[in-house]
Design an enzyme around this catalytic site. Structure first.
Site, PDB file in Angstrom:
ATOM      1  N   PRO A 171      11.687 -74.772 -89.176  1.00 21.45           N
ATOM      2  CA  PRO A 171      12.348 -76.082 -89.189  1.00 21.45           C
ATOM      3  C   PRO A 171      13.711 -75.961 -89.849  1.00 21.45           C
ATOM      4  O   PRO A 171      13.944 -75.079 -90.667  1.00 21.45           O
ATOM      5  CB  PRO A 171      11.405 -76.925 -90.049  1.00 21.45           C
ATOM      6  CG  PRO A 171      10.725 -75.949 -90.946  1.00 21.45           C
ATOM      7  CD  PRO A 171      10.575 -74.690 -90.152  1.00 21.45           C
ATOM      8  N   SER A 219      15.775 -74.286-102.202  1.00 24.87           N
ATOM      9  CA  SER A 219      15.108 -73.469-101.182  1.00 24.87           C
ATOM     10  C   SER A 219      14.127 -74.303-100.372  1.00 24.87           C
ATOM     11  O   SER A 219      13.802 -75.431-100.740  1.00 24.87           O
ATOM     12  CB  SER A 219      14.377 -72.304-101.843  1.00 24.87           C
ATOM     13  OG  SER A 219      13.085 -72.723-102.238  1.00 24.87           O
ATOM     14  N   LYS A 220      13.661 -73.713 -99.279  1.00 22.27           N
ATOM     15  CA  LYS A 220      12.724 -74.418 -98.416  1.00 22.27           C
ATOM     16  C   LYS A 220      11.439 -74.767 -99.156  1.00 22.27           C
ATOM     17  O   LYS A 220      10.748 -75.700 -98.804  1.00 22.27           O
ATOM     18  CB  LYS A 220      12.374 -73.545 -97.203  1.00 22.27           C
ATOM     19  CG  LYS A 220      13.524 -73.412 -96.225  1.00 22.27           C
ATOM     20  CD  LYS A 220      13.065 -72.908 -94.876  1.00 22.27           C
ATOM     21  CE  LYS A 220      14.272 -72.888 -93.940  1.00 22.27           C
ATOM     22  NZ  LYS A 220      13.942 -72.567 -92.577  1.00 22.27           N
ATOM     23  N   ARG A 221      11.114 -73.991-100.168  1.00 24.35           N
ATOM     24  CA  ARG A 221       9.870 -74.237-100.904  1.00 24.35           C
ATOM     25  C   ARG A 221      10.026 -75.301-101.995  1.00 24.35           C
ATOM     26  O   ARG A 221       9.036 -75.816-102.492  1.00 24.35           O
ATOM     27  CB  ARG A 221       9.358 -72.941-101.520  1.00 24.35           C
ATOM     28  CG  ARG A 221       8.625 -72.055-100.513  1.00 24.35           C
ATOM     29  CD  ARG A 221       8.348 -70.699-101.102  1.00 24.35           C
ATOM     30  NE  ARG A 221       9.583 -70.058-101.524  1.00 24.35           N
ATOM     31  CZ  ARG A 221      10.411 -69.399-100.708  1.00 24.35           C
ATOM     32  NH1 ARG A 221      10.118 -69.304 -99.421  1.00 24.35           N
ATOM     33  NH2 ARG A 221      11.524 -68.858-101.144  1.00 24.35           N
ATOM     34  N   ASP A 222      11.267 -75.631-102.345  1.00 30.10           N
ATOM     35  CA  ASP A 222      11.466 -76.575-103.441  1.00 30.10           C
ATOM     36  C   ASP A 222      10.900 -77.949-103.153  1.00 30.10           C
ATOM     37  O   ASP A 222      10.481 -78.657-104.055  1.00 30.10           O
ATOM     38  CB  ASP A 222      12.956 -76.702-103.781  1.00 30.10           C
ATOM     39  CG  ASP A 222      13.432 -75.512-104.585  1.00 30.10           C
ATOM     40  OD1 ASP A 222      12.588 -74.900-105.263  1.00 30.10           O
ATOM     41  OD2 ASP A 222      14.626 -75.184-104.519  1.00 30.10           O
TER      42      ASP A 222
END
Ligand code: GLU
Length: 506
Positions: A16, A264-267
């Protein structure tokens, strides 16, 4: 601007689109529209190993949802198409060959294991292995610069795996220009000989990107700062082909809310806010990542907050419609410094854009979200929304703020009850019932003047009436004007609720 402005957003469909990617798309869009140019979408899918199903669709949907659709791209206005690099595969080879025949690139046959051994060797000596001018012709590496012409030919014909590497020039000082960063000087001796073409017959990002930007007549490359280290190679490639390079603008990083480190994407999952425009279901793990859309954000709010990540108009104004952004946007005002992401500010923007929505539109969405409302007239829901939306940030807030307009309270807030109910409360409320019943024209005005009149005439404390009355209607001591609530739910329901409170506590 001399040349026609043509910019491109060139994501790789590896998952995404992160909001950083949407910000890049937005800045490209704003720049294009500001200069009456074209905004192109190009899908950079040369790395088949990282290809993720559904990602391209997601990108297109995200741009559409934000209201920043592309002018040219896959399936649309394909005058420079195709726009997927996988469909342009046949184009790149000849450019790689051209560089080889000009002596600007070369074949390299080193296997992954050999390269790994070189790397380890260097590490053992406390050095870093770089494939470039200082070792490419020394004989330990296997490439067409060291091999004789016949040997190279034989290897190519035998079907041995090879790559084509760019021959980075030695001892040159490159002067690069970036609209955001200004002048950058690079010593070419620090560059490695990047792979341009792979043994699987696909170009690498670098070659495909340059060839496509050239063929698609891109005038300005606006992209994230993580691509700044590639700028020198890209400029060298333009020089090698003798093509005019586009102008470059590298947008600053988006930083975590603490200001430390890249967002980041994980944040999103960790810090409790979405980092994707739309919800995304991972096709492999089926895990779901939240999206701004599904979390109840308006696209106008998302666009507005993204615009301020790395840019500002230099005035106090913070609220901008997309049109206003197009007018105000100035690529020269993009900052170098990282832009801190502030999730509270995104809510502030959403609250603002909520107030701008039509109550009827909000009512339709609200109704679609709550089965309790399916039988209720949409115009009534819209009126309710008009009364409470000032206190709402998301459509999801509406139910908590307004359920009592649709159903009588099921419980009474305990603290509020203690505060509101006194010995004389039931007698007082009985009188309120009488006043309400005898009010012929049931309007806010009439209710207000009758009840307030009675309060002042009898010297009763205002709170003694209004608090239990509100508790009866709402179940808590919240909500908009009591007389508005009475008017909205109507005479019968008002009486019923006051009566219910008396029965409950008495
Ligand atoms: N495909 C690259 C990406 O995924 C594009 C970088 C560029 O715009 O040159 O971001």
């Amino acid at each position: 601007m001399s040349k026609n402005v043509r910019v491109r957003f060139a994501p790789s469909p590896t998952g995404p689109l992160h909001i950083g990617g949407v910000r890049t798309a937005l800045f490209n869009y704003l720049f294009a529209k500001k200069h009456n140019g074209e905004f192109v979408l190009r899908i950079e899918d040369t790395d088949q190993n990282r290809y993720v199903d559904g990602a391209e669709n997601y990108i297109v949907e995200a741009l559409n949802w934000c209201g920043i659709p592309f002018d040219e791209g896959p399936g649309k206005n394909e005058k420079f198409g195709p726009y997927r690099q996988s469909e342009r595969k046949h184009l790149y080879r000849k450019y790689a060959d051209e560089l080889v025949s000009n002596g600007k690139a070369y074949y390299a046959f080193d296997t992954a294991d050999q390269l790994d051994a070189h790397r380890k060797d260097h590490e053992a000596q406390g050095k870093t292995f770089i494939y470039n001018w200082h070792n490419r012709e020394k004989g330990r590496l296997v490439n067409s610069l060291v091999l004789s012409e016949e040997e190279t030919k034989a290897k190519l014909e035998s079907g041995e795996d090879y790559v084509i590497r760019f021959k980075s020039p030695q001892d040159q000082t490159l002067q690069l220009k970036d609209i955001v960063r200004g002048d950058i000087t690079i010593d070419t001796n620090v560059l490695d000989d990047k792979v341009l073409f792979k043994s699987d017959g696909m170009p690498t990002y670098h070659l495909a990107n340059i060839v496509d930007d050239h063929l698609m007549e891109i005038s300005h490359v606006i992209r994230g700062e993580e691509w700044l280290p590639s700028l020198a190679l890209h400029q060298l490639l333009y020089n090698a082909f003798e093509w005019e390079a586009p102008q470059f603008a590298h947008l600053p990083l988006i930083l975590k809310p603490t200001g430390k480190g890249k967002l980041s994407k994980r944040d999103g999952d960790k810090l409790g806010f979405p980092v994707f425009p739309l919800q995304w279901e991972d096709p492999q793990t089926q895990s779901i990542s939240r999206g701004y859309k599904e979390d109840g954000y308006f696209p106008e709010a998302v666009v507005n907050f993204l615009a301020f990540l790395g840019w500002n108009p230099g005035t106090e104004q913070e609220l901008f419609s997309l049109k206003e952004l197009v007018n105000a946007f100035d690529i020269n005002k993009v900052n170098k410094a990282g832009a801190r992401f502030d999730p509270d500010k995104t809510k502030w923007f959403n609250h603002h854009y909520m107030q701008e929505q039509l109550d009827l539109d909000l009512a339709n969405t609200f109704k679609a979200n709550r089965t309790e409302l399916s039988e209720i007239d949409t115009n009534y829901v819209a009126l309710v929304i008009g009364l409470v939306k000032e206190r709402a940030t998301f459509i999801n807030d509406f139910w908590d703020l307004s359920h009592y307009f649709f159903m009588s309270p099921e419980v009474y807030d305990e603290k509020a009850s203690k505060k509101a109910i006194k010995e004389d409360t039931f007698e007082i409320l009985q009188t309120v019932i009488n006043i309400v019943t005898s009010t012929r024209e049931f309007t806010v005005q009439n209710l207000q003047s009758k009840i307030k009149g009675w309060i002042t005439d009898n010297g009763i404390g205002f709170g003694k009436v209004m608090m239990p009355l509100r508790l009866a209607l709402v179940g808590a001591l919240q909500g908009p004007d009591v007389f508005e609530i009475m008017f909205m739910i109507g005479k019968n329901e008002t009486v019923k609720r006051i009566d219910a409170l008396i029965k409950h506590f008495n």
